[in-house]
Design a protein around this motif. Sequence first.
Motif, PDB file in Angstrom:
ATOM      1  N   HIS A 371       0.829  -1.201   0.000  1.00  0.00           N
ATOM      2  CA  HIS A 371       0.000   0.000   0.000  1.00  0.00           C
ATOM      3  C   HIS A 371       0.863   1.250   0.000  1.00  0.00           C
ATOM      4  N   PHE A 372       1.947   1.223   0.763  1.00  0.00           N
ATOM      5  CA  PHE A 372       2.839   2.381   0.809  1.00  0.00           C
ATOM      6  C   PHE A 372       3.529   2.574  -0.539  1.00  0.00           C
ATOM      7  N   SER A 373       3.949   1.496  -1.153  1.00  0.00           N
ATOM      8  CA  SER A 373       4.592   1.569  -2.461  1.00  0.00           C
ATOM      9  C   SER A 373       3.622   2.088  -3.524  1.00  0.00           C
ATOM     10  N   ASP A 374       2.381   1.590  -3.476  1.00  0.00           N
ATOM     11  CA  ASP A 374       1.372   2.070  -4.429  1.00  0.00           C
ATOM     12  C   ASP A 374       1.160   3.567  -4.291  1.00  0.00           C
ATOM     13  N   TYR A 375       1.223   4.041  -3.063  1.00  0.00           N
ATOM     14  CA  TYR A 375       1.020   5.479  -2.862  1.00  0.00           C
ATOM     15  C   TYR A 375       2.198   6.270  -3.413  1.00  0.00           C
ATOM     16  N   VAL A 376       3.412   5.891  -3.030  1.00  0.00           N
ATOM     17  CA  VAL A 376       4.593   6.660  -3.420  1.00  0.00           C
ATOM     18  C   VAL A 376       4.733   6.711  -4.938  1.00  0.00           C
ATOM     19  N   HIS A 377       4.501   5.582  -5.604  1.00  0.00           N
ATOM     20  CA  HIS A 377       4.752   5.514  -7.047  1.00  0.00           C
ATOM     21  C   HIS A 377       3.570   5.976  -7.885  1.00  0.00           C
ATOM     22  N   PHE A 378       2.348   5.707  -7.425  1.00  0.00           N
ATOM     23  CA  PHE A 378       1.184   5.915  -8.287  1.00  0.00           C
ATOM     24  C   PHE A 378       0.083   6.767  -7.654  1.00  0.00           C
ATOM     25  N   ARG A 379       0.233   7.176  -6.372  1.00  0.00           N
ATOM     26  CA  ARG A 379      -0.806   7.904  -5.647  1.00  0.00           C
ATOM     27  C   ARG A 379      -2.143   7.168  -5.721  1.00  0.00           C
ATOM     28  N   LYS A 380      -2.095   5.899  -5.391  1.00  0.00           N
ATOM     29  CA  LYS A 380      -3.326   5.128  -5.330  1.00  0.00           C
ATOM     30  C   LYS A 380      -3.283   4.239  -4.093  1.00  0.00           C
ATOM     31  N   GLY A 381      -4.438   3.697  -3.732  1.00  0.00           N
ATOM     32  CA  GLY A 381      -4.521   2.808  -2.588  1.00  0.00           C
ATOM     33  C   GLY A 381      -4.972   3.510  -1.317  1.00  0.00           C
ATOM     34  N   PRO A 382      -4.999   2.780  -0.210  1.00  0.00           N
ATOM     35  CA  PRO A 382      -5.539   3.315   1.051  1.00  0.00           C
ATOM     36  C   PRO A 382      -4.824   4.557   1.579  1.00  0.00           C
ATOM     37  N   PHE A 383      -3.534   4.751   1.229  1.00  0.00           N
ATOM     38  CA  PHE A 383      -2.813   5.907   1.761  1.00  0.00           C
ATOM     39  C   PHE A 383      -3.230   7.227   1.113  1.00  0.00           C
ATOM     40  N   THR A 384      -4.084   7.174   0.082  1.00  0.00           N
ATOM     41  CA  THR A 384      -4.549   8.415  -0.542  1.00  0.00           C
ATOM     42  C   THR A 384      -5.651   9.089   0.268  1.00  0.00           C
ATOM     43  N   THR A 385      -6.155   8.436   1.304  1.00  0.00           N
ATOM     44  CA  THR A 385      -7.080   9.047   2.259  1.00  0.00           C
ATOM     45  C   THR A 385      -6.608   8.648   3.657  1.00  0.00           C
ATOM     46  N   PRO A 386      -7.148   9.271   4.713  1.00  0.00           N
ATOM     47  CA  PRO A 386      -6.814   8.778   6.044  1.00  0.00           C
ATOM     48  C   PRO A 386      -7.083   7.281   6.142  1.00  0.00           C
ATOM     49  N   ILE A 387      -6.162   6.541   6.763  1.00  0.00           N
ATOM     50  CA  ILE A 387      -6.293   5.090   6.829  1.00  0.00           C
ATOM     51  C   ILE A 387      -7.600   4.718   7.521  1.00  0.00           C
ATOM     52  N   GLY A 388      -8.374   3.878   6.843  1.00  0.00           N
ATOM     53  CA  GLY A 388      -9.649   3.441   7.398  1.00  0.00           C
ATOM     54  C   GLY A 388     -10.814   4.099   6.693  1.00  0.00           C
ATOM     55  N   GLU A 389     -12.004   3.812   7.199  1.00  0.00           N
ATOM     56  CA  GLU A 389     -13.231   4.398   6.674  1.00  0.00           C
ATOM     57  C   GLU A 389     -13.902   5.197   7.782  1.00  0.00           C
ATOM     58  N   PHE A 390     -14.600   6.236   7.357  1.00  0.00           N
ATOM     59  CA  PHE A 390     -15.219   7.137   8.324  1.00  0.00           C
ATOM     60  C   PHE A 390     -16.618   7.510   7.836  1.00  0.00           C
ATOM     61  N   GLY A 391     -17.486   7.792   8.762  1.00  0.00           N
ATOM     62  CA  GLY A 391     -18.825   8.252   8.438  1.00  0.00           C
ATOM     63  C   GLY A 391     -19.317   9.213   9.494  1.00  0.00           C
ATOM     64  N   HIS A 392     -20.345   9.973   9.155  1.00  0.00           N
ATOM     65  CA  HIS A 392     -20.919  10.961  10.064  1.00  0.00           C
ATOM     66  C   HIS A 392     -22.415  10.715  10.211  1.00  0.00           C
ATOM     67  N   ALA A 393     -22.944  11.133  11.335  1.00  0.00           N
ATOM     68  CA  ALA A 393     -24.391  11.225  11.505  1.00  0.00           C
ATOM     69  C   ALA A 393     -24.687  12.379  12.443  1.00  0.00           C
ATOM     70  N   TRP A 394     -25.725  13.124  12.126  1.00  0.00           N
ATOM     71  CA  TRP A 394     -26.154  14.225  12.986  1.00  0.00           C
ATOM     72  C   TRP A 394     -27.587  13.970  13.424  1.00  0.00           C
ATOM     73  N   ALA A 395     -27.870  14.267  14.690  1.00  0.00           N
ATOM     74  CA  ALA A 395     -29.209  14.021  15.227  1.00  0.00           C
ATOM     75  C   ALA A 395     -29.509  15.026  16.327  1.00  0.00           C
ATOM     76  N   LYS A 396     -30.781  15.170  16.615  1.00  0.00           N
ATOM     77  CA  LYS A 396     -31.227  15.977  17.755  1.00  0.00           C
ATOM     78  C   LYS A 396     -31.700  15.002  18.824  1.00  0.00           C
ATOM     79  N   VAL A 397     -30.965  14.953  19.947  1.00  0.00           N
ATOM     80  CA  VAL A 397     -31.275  13.969  20.992  1.00  0.00           C
ATOM     81  C   VAL A 397     -31.459  14.613  22.360  1.00  0.00           C
ATOM     82  N   GLY A 398     -31.248  15.930  22.471  1.00  0.00           N
ATOM     83  CA  GLY A 398     -31.235  16.590  23.767  1.00  0.00           C
ATOM     84  C   GLY A 398     -32.607  16.743  24.381  1.00  0.00           C
ATOM     85  N   VAL A 399     -32.638  17.415  25.519  1.00  0.00           N
ATOM     86  CA  VAL A 399     -33.855  17.508  26.319  1.00  0.00           C
ATOM     87  C   VAL A 399     -34.453  18.912  26.297  1.00  0.00           C
TER      88      VAL A 399
END
Length: 634
Positions: A371-399
């Motif tokens: 993965h590191f080699s793919d990034y350095v040579h071709f700018r592809k693979g997991p290192f082109t974004t922060p390692i891992g996957e991320f998601g968001h959710a927003w909600a109103k839960v207060g009182v």
Amino acid sequence: MTVELLTSWGTRLALAAVLAFLRVLLTSYPESPRPIHIPTPAIIRSHYDFIIVGGGTAGSVMAARLSEVGWWQVLLLEAGGTPPLESIVPGLSRVFYFPTGNTWDIKLHPQRYGLFSFNNRSSPIPQGKVLGGSSAVNGMLYVRGNRRDFDNWEALGNPDWGYKSVLPYFKRTEDYKGGYLGPTEKYHGRKGPMTVVPQMADYDVFTPSFIAAGQHLGFDVVDPSGPEQIGFASTDYIIRDGERCDTSRAYLAPAATRPNLHILTHATVHRVIFDQNKRAVGVEYEHKGKVHSVRAVKEVVVSAGAIFSPKLLMLSGLGSRHNLLPHGVRLVSELPGVGENLQDHTCVYGLTWTLPQHLPNTADDFLNPKHFSDYVHFRKGPFTTPIGEFGHAWAKVGVDGGDPLWPDIQLFFISSSLSQEGPLSKAAIGLTTQTFLDYIFPLSNTKGVTILPYLTRPKSVGTITLTSNNPHHLPLVDPRYLSHPDDITTLVNGIKLAVRVGQTPPFTKNLGARLYDKPLGACGSYSVGSDGYWQCYVRHMASSFYHFAGTCKMGPVSDPYSVVDHRLRVRGVEGLRVVDASVMPVVVSGNTMATVIMIAERAADFIKQDYAANDQYQDSKLWQQQQQSANYTS
């Protein structure tokens, strides 16, 4: 205490060794990423039209925009240097959650109401000490906040800061590289300096299940930059061609060769200099061990961030006499709001769901040499974004009722758990060794995902205060987390929402995820899942999400704690503005970086407008073009 100290130093030594190795790798190939080039001024002039203190997220924007006026001489002073090689690689972003030479080594003041499972009831709070500031060392997430945030700013007495006024500036900054967005396309920009890209679907394994879980619970899939925020979403990043697109790269580097812009790095500003009429006429700064002064003909612009801007103002004599005089600082103007109103998105750590062993392991991506080699040579693979996957959710839960479409909680989904990063995760957030060994370490050989609930509209506020009049001493940062009881209730409800997400078929069947329900030792007297247990959990496991704001807040003259007016001019003096997250009267309902860039774009226009008549700038084609781009409506 000795164990904690040894662990801390051990982590620092290990990190230093890893960074040295990574830098060797990153410089070993012709295709390797290259740092930005910032020419060093041959000489620093005795005076400039504008002096900008801090070359961070906002300061880089200000320097680029003000230097567009060719007859204005602009000086940018930055305490750090240029972003290091590892900051360019998105996959290495987590490196900067640990102390490095490119971050300020700050820790929270021991907390009275929370952080009970953290060393000394404190936590490290990394802030960028580098050109680009925290945009050069953060997780690169692009989130604007909720439109009601800005309408609220305007309602608090800040004209022209409502959503209709700020949206054109968000669009001006953005160069969105995703596909056509349908109904929300008109809320995006396509030609701005900041490249924004969506998370790559090619590597998505976990995020689709998180979003499907939200749909199962009746939430919409949303575009966080669109008109409404309640719902679930994947992540947008500031990444250009596989490299971090922070403000030093997007704004400052293209402007750095202008003859009217001087950029001096490793320059620590000690104070703003005022004349007898309380006008800012320059700054005193230290460079290479020597103290110098330089004059500002028009204005000094302070863009040092929500922690260091109030510190500099106080060292310069602006603040409450009760805070300044004990440190021997001469009072220039009584401004009791300086350093007050500190806000942050308090976040609950440790909520983990275990996964079957056959699923991919995010930590393996970091360790995989291919993965590191793919990034350095071709700018592809997991290192082109922060390692891992991320998601968001927003909600109103207060009182507290109120607008049901104005979220008070955000869920941040991560495709790994604290245990998968081992002792590094403990050191990054500052957990005690006992908490780590008893609660986190048992998951070391288990794959998992995490959901971090955090407050988007905290009611607890804190302070930034001086520790001395020595400009090299760090300020005291006391956010007073959980001092308002509603924050605990909202976080408990946020945890319950996260648990509900984890009980949906997309989690239990698609991922085979199971909530890690080992009791947190300090809360063992409560039944796991009860309100009492989660309240105890929040007191022990909630800490900073590094979104500090509000400490030089914008407000009307009727607000005795306002520090700047609606054009970001500091009250009680002349020739001084503050431009960064500290001017937010209320922190936005999401990550702060995109809003800080918007604020800087607006501030640059304010300055151009204020000096247009004298400089005949209104007659230039550039002025006309900028006004047209700033004032179009969606």
